[in-house]
Enzyme design. Structure first.
Site, PDB file in Angstrom:
ATOM      1  CG  ASP A  62     -11.372  -9.354   0.923  1.00  0.00           C
ATOM      2  OD1 ASP A  62     -12.270  -9.400   1.765  1.00  0.00           O
ATOM      3  OD2 ASP A  62     -10.271  -8.787   1.123  1.00  0.00           O
ATOM      4  CD  GLU A  66      -2.671  -1.316   2.508  1.00  0.00           C
ATOM      5  OE1 GLU A  66      -3.775  -1.876   2.485  1.00  0.00           O
ATOM      6  OE2 GLU A  66      -2.133  -0.901   3.563  1.00  0.00           O
TER       7      GLU A  66
END
Length: 230
Positions: free
Chosen positions: A197, A11
């Site tokens: 997800d 990230e």
């Protein structure tokens, strides 16, 4: 200066690699990289997963670098039929779903000291990011509540519970801790989450497959929108 915090290397490494005139400092075991990103002075930090790590990192960043706003960027599990892998969720507010003093008469998620369940993100930032993201992000853009807890959610029943009890569109492990520290320091914040997800029974498999892709989308978006925030 703008502060950017991510929990995992995927990230933040893509952001740090693009910093110009970068200077790195280690504080309390955390690395802070300062430089110019898309022409904007930024400090980027990798906090590690979890609320305590995120809170520690945020307070150190505010104390040592005095950012005028903080962005917590990364991936998250999507909640609800309309939230899909690859989508973007911008926080209107953040909640700590695992904070529970209800046996003492409080509502679930109530944060003693600040007296809130939902910590509001900067409305100005949310509007600006929402408008800009719809023009440049390759995927659907949503605004709403993001739920934070010290758990990787991979259970359909828990997923529906978070949607029902908090109206959350995404769940992750850092955003509300970042938000709480910013709130008590009077620093504007917003949480950006690309969906890796759907936080259900297939979450572990989906996360492994899609998290790097989702993280890169978030990095590309941040680099595009930073000049809009300066």
């Amino acid at each position: 200066m703008i502060g950017i915090i991510g929990a995992m290397p995927i990230e933040v490494e893509g952001l740090k690699s693009r910093l110009q005139n970068s200077q790195t400092e280690n504080l309390a075991g955390l690395q802070f990289s300062r430089g110019m990103l898309s022409g904007v002075e930024c400090v980027v930090a990798h906090c590690n997963p979890g609320k305590v790590n995120a809170a520690l990192c945020t307070q150190l960043m505010i104390t040592h670098y005095q950012p005028r706003l903080v962005i917590n960027s990364g991936v998250a599990g999507g909640i609800g039929a309309g939230i899909h892998i690859g989508d973007l969720v911008i926080s209107t507010a953040v909640v700590q779903h695992d904070m529970d003093t209800s046996p003492l008469g409080d509502k679930r998620g109530y944060l003693s000291g600040i007296g809130l369940i939902e910590i509001p993100a900067s409305e100005k930032l949310v509007q600006l990011l929402g408008r800009t993201a719809t023009e440049v992000y390759k995927g659907a853009v949503h605004t709403g509540v993001i739920a934070t807890g010290d758990q990787f959610i991979c259970d359909s029943a828990k997923l529906h519970e978070l949607g029902r009890d908090f109206g959350a569109l995404a769940c992750e492990m850092e955003g509300a801790a970042v938000g709480q520290v910013c709130h008590v320091n009077n620093v504007d914040f917003v949480v950006l989450r690309t969906i890796s997800d759907n936080a259900d029974d297939d979450a572990k498999m989906d996360y492994t497959t899609f998290a790097p892709i989702a993280a890169q989308r978030g990095i590309d978006l941040l680099c595009r929108i930073l000049p809009e925030l300066s």
